[in-house]
Design a protein around this motif. Structure first.
Motif, PDB file in Angstrom:
ATOM      1  N   GLN A  44      -2.719   7.528  -2.566  1.00 23.27           N
ATOM      2  CA  GLN A  44      -3.419   8.780  -2.310  1.00 23.27           C
ATOM      3  C   GLN A  44      -3.887   9.412  -3.613  1.00 23.27           C
ATOM      4  O   GLN A  44      -3.124   9.520  -4.573  1.00 23.27           O
ATOM      5  N   PRO A  69      -4.894   6.545  10.213  1.00 24.04           N
ATOM      6  CA  PRO A  69      -6.092   7.236  10.712  1.00 24.04           C
ATOM      7  C   PRO A  69      -6.520   6.726  12.086  1.00 24.04           C
ATOM      8  O   PRO A  69      -6.338   5.543  12.405  1.00 24.04           O
ATOM      9  N   GLU A 127     -15.060   4.504   5.110  1.00 22.05           N
ATOM     10  CA  GLU A 127     -15.243   5.923   4.810  1.00 22.05           C
ATOM     11  C   GLU A 127     -14.525   6.232   3.500  1.00 22.05           C
ATOM     12  O   GLU A 127     -13.432   5.726   3.242  1.00 22.05           O
ATOM     13  N   TYR A 186      -4.246   0.680   6.438  1.00 19.26           N
ATOM     14  CA  TYR A 186      -5.287   0.837   7.453  1.00 19.26           C
ATOM     15  C   TYR A 186      -6.425   1.670   6.881  1.00 19.26           C
ATOM     16  O   TYR A 186      -6.200   2.626   6.127  1.00 19.26           O
ATOM     17  N   ALA A 187      -7.651   1.325   7.240  1.00 17.89           N
ATOM     18  CA  ALA A 187      -8.839   2.040   6.772  1.00 17.89           C
ATOM     19  C   ALA A 187      -9.772   2.289   7.943  1.00 17.89           C
ATOM     20  O   ALA A 187      -9.706   1.591   8.974  1.00 17.89           O
ATOM     21  N   LEU A 188     -10.644   3.280   7.784  1.00 18.23           N
ATOM     22  CA  LEU A 188     -11.676   3.564   8.782  1.00 18.23           C
ATOM     23  C   LEU A 188     -13.039   3.218   8.216  1.00 18.23           C
ATOM     24  O   LEU A 188     -13.330   3.496   7.052  1.00 18.23           O
ATOM     25  N   HIS A 214     -10.933   7.484   3.707  1.00 16.11           N
ATOM     26  CA  HIS A 214     -10.016   6.589   4.421  1.00 16.11           C
ATOM     27  C   HIS A 214     -10.315   5.155   4.011  1.00 16.11           C
ATOM     28  O   HIS A 214     -10.561   4.287   4.841  1.00 16.11           O
ATOM     29  N   ALA A 248      -7.181  11.970  -0.711  1.00 14.90           N
ATOM     30  CA  ALA A 248      -8.073  10.933  -0.201  1.00 14.90           C
ATOM     31  C   ALA A 248      -7.504   9.562  -0.520  1.00 14.90           C
ATOM     32  O   ALA A 248      -6.751   9.392  -1.479  1.00 14.90           O
ATOM     33  N   VAL A 249      -7.894   8.588   0.284  1.00 17.66           N
ATOM     34  CA  VAL A 249      -7.588   7.193   0.000  1.00 17.66           C
ATOM     35  C   VAL A 249      -8.891   6.529  -0.434  1.00 17.66           C
ATOM     36  O   VAL A 249      -9.860   6.501   0.328  1.00 17.66           O
ATOM     37  N   ARG A 276     -11.120   0.951  13.069  1.00 15.01           N
ATOM     38  CA  ARG A 276      -9.966   0.911  12.157  1.00 15.01           C
ATOM     39  C   ARG A 276      -9.687  -0.543  11.805  1.00 15.01           C
ATOM     40  O   ARG A 276      -9.656  -1.403  12.686  1.00 15.01           O
ATOM     41  N   ALA A 295       0.067   3.700   1.313  1.00 10.75           N
ATOM     42  CA  ALA A 295      -1.264   4.068   0.831  1.00 10.75           C
ATOM     43  C   ALA A 295      -1.170   4.543  -0.607  1.00 10.75           C
ATOM     44  O   ALA A 295      -0.107   4.958  -1.086  1.00 10.75           O
TER      45      ALA A 295
END
Length: 333
Positions: free
Chosen positions: A5, A25, A92, A101-103, A95, A61-62, A33, A3
């Motif tokens: 960050q 996440p 989001e 991976y992301a949400l 994320h 945060a990403v 996800r 990631a």
């Protein structure tokens, strides 16, 4: 997971840190996800790094406000999406897409159109929806009208050129430099003006027989806006998209009155908040145009995640054409 960050505020090359051990996440109620296949850089990402954007995610945060990928897991209360679905998403903020991976909220996922690779599919949301809402919902563009597009080789500008041409308009593309002029020509612009050597006001008046442009798309602001008022047609519409030039202009309302033109603002994100029902219909139309070959998102660079901070620096400096995206070649998108 890998990631980028955001751990401190500053320019992207200083504020974003590449890590390989970020926690994956977990989706909560109503969340999905996504295994990220590609995520483009956007100017809001640059502003968030500096703490200058209206939305300020808690650190660390990403970032990455749009992406394409495959559904990896679904949270409770999600029944529309299944693991393996090929999607584009608006994740989001904390994320986002600058990670493996992301949400994303389930209602902010859309089926990825066929015929586009991961970087192109990921680029179909923010830039193209901004351009579509500007031209069609705000300016009510009609076939045969003349559209002047500033920063026409950028991410939003190139999308605007394509969508205006698809709508039957004539397009004047204003760019800075021959490399960007070549991109604008390839997109089908009827007239390309290199602002570094030519006057777009004089060129627009000559092209239109002195009448001026019916619609002017302005993401730059400042002096670009002021000069645009000299070549707007009677009953024309000037679209205010942003102030990438760094200066927020004042408006001479007496001039607006004399020439009977309109000044229209657009923040596309507000439609997500106040009129979310308008977003899916726009996506359907953009998917149709992509499937028929009318739009082809321009990708400047496909980068690794570790290389993306320098891509964001190039974006901030105006040294890109189309989009800069991080792409994970291991994802079978």
């Amino acid at each position: 997971m890998k990631a980028l960050q955001l751990t401190e505020l500053g320019v992207p090359s200083d504020a974003l840190h590449y890590v390989t051990d970020a926690p994956v996440p977990e989706p909560g109620p109503g969340q999905v996800r996504v295994r990220v296949a590609a995520a483009p850089a956007n100017f809001p990402d640059v502003l968030m790094c500096q703490g200058l954007y209206q939305d300020k995610p808690p650190l660390p945060a990403v970032l990455g406000i749009e992406l394409a990928g495959l559904v990896d897991a679904v949270g409770p209360e999600v029944d529309r999406w299944s693991i393996g679905d090929r999607v584009i998403a608006l994740p989001e903020l904390a994320h986002g897409g600058f990670a493996e991976y992301a949400l994303a909220p389930a209602d902010q996922l859309f089926a990825a159109p066929q015929g586009l690779d991961a970087a192109q599919a990921a680029s179909l949301t923010v830039a193209y929806q901004t351009a579509w809402f500007a031209l069609h919902r705000r300016a009510r563009l009609q076939p045969g009208e003349v559209v002047l597009v500033h920063a026409a080789a950028g991410g939003v500008g190139s999308a605007t050129v394509e969508l205006a041409k698809a709508a039957g308009a004539q397009v004047i593309a204003v760019v800075g430099g021959e490399r960007k002029a070549e991109v604008a020509r390839s997109l089908g612009a009827d007239l390309v003006v290199d602002r570094t050597i030519d006057d777009f006001v004089a060129a627009t008046k000559e092209f239109t027989g002195g009448r001026g442009a019916d619609v002017i798309f302005d993401p730059v602001g400042g002096d670009t806006y002021r000069r645009s008022t000299k070549c707007i047609a009677w009953e024309g519409r000037i679209l205010i998209i942003g102030f990438a030039g760094g200066q927020i202009q004042e408006v001479a309302l007496n001039h607006v009155l004399i020439k009977n033109y309109s000044i229209l603002g657009l923040v596309w994100g507000r439609y997500r908040q106040l009129a979310p029902e308008t977003i899916p219909a726009c996506h359907v139309e953009l998917s149709r145009l992509a499937a028929e070959g009318s739009i082809h998102p321009v990708i400047d660079s496909r980068l690794s995640l570790a290389e993306l901070p320098q891509g964001l620096m190039r974006l901030a400096a105006g040294d890109t054409v189309g989009r800069v995206a991080w792409v994970d070649e291991t994802v079978d998108f």
